[in-house]
Design a protein around this motif. Structure first.
Motif, PDB file in Angstrom:
ATOM      1  N   ASP B 252       1.225  -1.006   0.285  1.00  0.00           N
ATOM      2  CA  ASP B 252       0.343  -0.093   0.012  1.00  0.00           C
ATOM      3  C   ASP B 252       0.727   1.595  -0.414  1.00  0.00           C
ATOM      4  N   ALA B 253       2.263   1.031   0.619  1.00  0.00           N
ATOM      5  CA  ALA B 253       2.819   2.126   0.399  1.00  0.00           C
ATOM      6  C   ALA B 253       4.198   1.954   0.712  1.00  0.00           C
ATOM      7  N   SER B 254       5.281   2.188  -0.236  1.00  0.00           N
ATOM      8  CA  SER B 254       6.431   1.712  -0.681  1.00  0.00           C
ATOM      9  C   SER B 254       7.191   2.468   0.903  1.00  0.00           C
ATOM     10  N   PRO B 255       8.023   1.856   0.600  1.00  0.00           N
ATOM     11  CA  PRO B 255       9.441   2.263   1.973  1.00  0.00           C
ATOM     12  C   PRO B 255      10.205   3.471   1.715  1.00  0.00           C
ATOM     13  N   THR B 256      10.376   4.041   2.143  1.00  0.00           N
ATOM     14  CA  THR B 256      11.138   5.243   2.269  1.00  0.00           C
ATOM     15  C   THR B 256      12.172   5.749   2.919  1.00  0.00           C
ATOM     16  N   THR B 257      12.820   4.498   3.391  1.00  0.00           N
ATOM     17  CA  THR B 257      14.499   4.498   4.472  1.00  0.00           C
ATOM     18  C   THR B 257      14.468   2.947   3.963  1.00  0.00           C
ATOM     19  N   PRO B 258      16.173   2.680   3.659  1.00  0.00           N
ATOM     20  CA  PRO B 258      16.147   1.818   3.614  1.00  0.00           C
ATOM     21  C   PRO B 258      16.610   0.833   4.752  1.00  0.00           C
ATOM     22  N   PRO B 259      16.735  -0.417   4.546  1.00  0.00           N
ATOM     23  CA  PRO B 259      16.770  -1.442   5.295  1.00  0.00           C
ATOM     24  C   PRO B 259      17.776  -1.353   6.600  1.00  0.00           C
ATOM     25  N   LYS B 260      18.256  -1.871   7.378  1.00  0.00           N
ATOM     26  CA  LYS B 260      19.397  -1.418   8.492  1.00  0.00           C
ATOM     27  C   LYS B 260      19.796  -3.345   7.689  1.00  0.00           C
ATOM     28  N   SER B 261      21.395  -2.754   8.367  1.00  0.00           N
ATOM     29  CA  SER B 261      22.062  -4.197   8.664  1.00  0.00           C
ATOM     30  C   SER B 261      22.692  -4.451   9.362  1.00  0.00           C
ATOM     31  N   VAL B 262      23.008  -5.330  10.301  1.00  0.00           N
ATOM     32  CA  VAL B 262      23.511  -5.793  11.453  1.00  0.00           C
ATOM     33  C   VAL B 262      24.965  -6.453  11.314  1.00  0.00           C
ATOM     34  N   VAL B 263      25.796  -6.553  11.969  1.00  0.00           N
ATOM     35  CA  VAL B 263      27.338  -6.678  12.012  1.00  0.00           C
ATOM     36  C   VAL B 263      26.868  -8.565  12.289  1.00  0.00           C
ATOM     37  N   PRO B 264      27.183  -9.582  11.579  1.00  0.00           N
ATOM     38  CA  PRO B 264      27.074 -10.588  12.586  1.00  0.00           C
ATOM     39  C   PRO B 264      27.891 -10.843  13.853  1.00  0.00           C
ATOM     40  N   PRO B 265      27.150 -11.830  14.546  1.00  0.00           N
ATOM     41  CA  PRO B 265      28.034 -11.841  16.304  1.00  0.00           C
ATOM     42  C   PRO B 265      29.468 -12.047  16.102  1.00  0.00           C
ATOM     43  N   GLY B 266      30.071 -12.130  16.606  1.00  0.00           N
ATOM     44  CA  GLY B 266      31.687 -12.749  16.674  1.00  0.00           C
ATOM     45  C   GLY B 266      32.412 -12.173  14.872  1.00  0.00           C
ATOM     46  N   PHE B 267      31.797 -11.570  14.353  1.00  0.00           N
ATOM     47  CA  PHE B 267      32.826 -10.844  12.712  1.00  0.00           C
ATOM     48  C   PHE B 267      32.699  -9.484  13.624  1.00  0.00           C
ATOM     49  N   PRO B 268      34.277  -9.209  12.638  1.00  0.00           N
ATOM     50  CA  PRO B 268      34.785  -7.763  12.817  1.00  0.00           C
ATOM     51  C   PRO B 268      34.265  -6.159  12.298  1.00  0.00           C
ATOM     52  N   ALA B 269      33.773  -5.861  12.537  1.00  0.00           N
ATOM     53  CA  ALA B 269      32.215  -4.865  12.457  1.00  0.00           C
ATOM     54  C   ALA B 269      33.789  -3.964  10.886  1.00  0.00           C
ATOM     55  N   ASP B 270      34.394  -3.790  10.972  1.00  0.00           N
ATOM     56  CA  ASP B 270      35.514  -2.746  10.197  1.00  0.00           C
ATOM     57  C   ASP B 270      35.334  -4.271   8.945  1.00  0.00           C
ATOM     58  N   GLN B 271      35.991  -5.125   9.296  1.00  0.00           N
ATOM     59  CA  GLN B 271      35.996  -5.880   8.293  1.00  0.00           C
ATOM     60  C   GLN B 271      34.528  -6.623   7.602  1.00  0.00           C
ATOM     61  N   TYR B 272      33.640  -6.527   8.309  1.00  0.00           N
ATOM     62  CA  TYR B 272      32.220  -6.728   7.293  1.00  0.00           C
ATOM     63  C   TYR B 272      32.365  -5.629   6.855  1.00  0.00           C
ATOM     64  N   ALA B 274      33.448  -3.529   5.508  1.00  0.00           N
ATOM     65  CA  ALA B 274      35.016  -3.517   4.047  1.00  0.00           C
ATOM     66  C   ALA B 274      34.182  -4.492   3.175  1.00  0.00           C
ATOM     67  N   ILE B 275      33.993  -5.574   3.661  1.00  0.00           N
ATOM     68  CA  ILE B 275      33.292  -6.408   2.199  1.00  0.00           C
ATOM     69  C   ILE B 275      31.805  -5.520   2.053  1.00  0.00           C
ATOM     70  N   LEU B 276      31.548  -5.047   3.325  1.00  0.00           N
ATOM     71  CA  LEU B 276      29.887  -4.695   2.270  1.00  0.00           C
ATOM     72  C   LEU B 276      30.557  -3.327   0.889  1.00  0.00           C
ATOM     73  N   MET B 281      26.743  -1.927  -1.008  1.00  0.00           N
ATOM     74  CA  MET B 281      25.764  -1.873   0.237  1.00  0.00           C
ATOM     75  C   MET B 281      26.914  -1.230   1.505  1.00  0.00           C
ATOM     76  N   PRO B 282      25.085  -0.802   1.823  1.00  0.00           N
ATOM     77  CA  PRO B 282      25.686   0.557   3.010  1.00  0.00           C
ATOM     78  C   PRO B 282      26.012  -0.223   4.085  1.00  0.00           C
ATOM     79  N   LYS B 283      27.414   0.510   4.723  1.00  0.00           N
ATOM     80  CA  LYS B 283      27.192   0.060   5.880  1.00  0.00           C
ATOM     81  C   LYS B 283      26.793  -0.567   7.031  1.00  0.00           C
ATOM     82  N   ALA B 284      27.224  -1.623   7.916  1.00  0.00           N
ATOM     83  CA  ALA B 284      26.495  -2.545   8.938  1.00  0.00           C
ATOM     84  C   ALA B 284      26.187  -1.990  10.281  1.00  0.00           C
TER      85      ALA B 284
END
Lengths: 90, 301
Positions: B252-272, B274-276, B281-284
């Motif tokens: 009925d209505a389109s999203p106006t903001t992109p979905p958030k993503s979260v760094v998986p548990p145990g994964f270094p945020a900076d490396q993750y 970097a891959i994104l 893809m936007p940062k997690a």
């Protein structure tokens, strides 16, 4: 049997010896002792166990034969391409 | 079976013209300009074993039975028809059993969601389906995971129930509702601006693309919009009958903001991240927000 292998003395003793006559009571006692020692054990271990195992195996095989046709999968005759986006229904 | 598909396709990723659009997704672009997202049925058939092979214009699927005997194989082809349509067709594989009759090729629109019945239970006749979507490389496509049970279409007019709903966007908790709403049509207003209506009966604008997973201790409605996969996890059964169901859903209505993503548990945020970044893809975020916004749900006629 050659000459070297024959034991003439033993042959002579065996020819002279008669086995003792078995009295009816002794025969019954030996027979009952045999039955007491061997027959129950044979029936318990060597007879009933294989019979039971065969019966269980036959039951399992029958169950598999009955269950398998319901859970087995086979290819459909002709697949349908169902476009859900167009509202088509499975 | 579905679990094996991403692994098999990841192993053959160098053969793929464009690789994976999302980590863990089975989204492929081919040399002929077509794209395919394919998901094999995730059914309870452990006696079957499967293998997949990428083709220049599609996918080859091979299935063996419990005795490792060839059971079925087919090639799925996707070919562009002009610039706005794609043709889906199935062909046999030499030396392998095939359907008694091949399905007629179909011309589809980019992003169309398709089910194909591949196998059926010999005893019950219940069919199990593969799920796929076709498009071009820039077509947003994201399939909801197939449920373990054979799917059935929900009875028209059946009551739906969303109790203590937790909404997830691409697996990340995004909103919640602590009440219980029931009705044949339930509309949800999401914090991202999107609005969607789940329904047990068809109507203008509704697509039969939402699925409800039944089962003890787990009930969820899933649907996708472009490359966003939504999941609505509930405390109580959504459909008052066991099993897995297809529902109608309308945007009925389109999203106006992109979905958030979260760094998986145990994964270094900076490396993750970097891959994104390499994938465009936007940062997690490192930690999901503990205070979820309200998911508004109400019945509509």
């Amino acid at each position: 049997m050659n000459e070297m292998e024959r034991d003439r003395e033993l042959d002579w003793m065996r020819a002279q010896w008669d086995p003792p006559r078995m009295t009816p009571s002794a025969a019954a006692e030996v027979l009952s002792a045999y039955r007491r020692e061997f027959r129950p054990r044979r029936l318990r271990g060597r007879f009933w166990l294989p019979v039971t195992a065969a019966a269980v195996a036959a039951s399992l095989a029958t169950a598999l034969v009955r269950v398998r046709p319901e859970t087995a999968y086979r290819p459909v005759v002709q697949p349908r391409i169902i476009v859900l986006s167009d509202g088509e229904r499975p | 079976m579905t679990k094996l598909l991403p692994l098999a396709l990841l192993a053959s990723a160098p053969l793929c013209a464009q690789g994976l659009a999302h980590p863990g997704q089975t989204h492929f672009g081919f040399a002929n300009g077509a794209a395919l997202e394919y998901q094999a049925w995730d059914g309870r058939a452990p006696q079957l074993s499967e293998a997949y092979l990428l083709l220049p214009d599609g996918l080859r699927r091979r299935i063996r039975d419990g005795q490792r005997r060839p059971m079925l194989a087919f090639d799925v082809h996707v070919d562009p028809v002009g610039k706005s349509a794609l043709r889906l067709s199935f062909t046999p594989v030499d030396g392998w059993p095939f359907f008694a009759q091949a399905p007629a090729p179909r011309d589809l629109q980019p992003g169309d969601h398709v089910l194909v019945d591949v196998l059926e239970q010999a005893g019950t006749g219940k069919k199990v389906y593969d799920s796929l979507s076709v498009g071009f490389p820039d077509t947003p496509m994201r399939l909801a995971p197939m449920p373990p049970d054979p799917l059935s279409v929900i009875a028209a007019g059946a009551r739906l129930r969303l109790e203590q709903a937790l909404l997830k966007e691409n697996g990340v908790a995004a909103a919640k509702n602590s009440a219980a709403e029931t009705g044949t049509r339930l509309r949800m207003a999401l914090p991202n601006g999107g609005q969607y209506t789940l329904s047990s009966q068809p109507g203008p604008g509704y697509r039969l693309e939402a699925m409800v997973y039944g089962g003890a201790g787990r009930t969820a409605a899933v649907f996708s919009d472009g490359d966003i996969l939504y999941g609505v996890n509930c405390r109580a059964p959504i459909v008052d009958q066991p099993g897995s169901w297809l529902l109608w859903v309308r945007k009925d209505a389109s999203p106006t903001t992109p979905p958030k993503s979260v760094v998986p548990p145990g994964f270094p945020a900076d490396q993750y991240n970097a891959i994104l970044g390499v994938l465009g893809m936007p940062k997690a975020e490192s930690v999901p927000s503990p205070n979820l916004p309200e998911l508004k749900i109400w019945e509509v006629r």
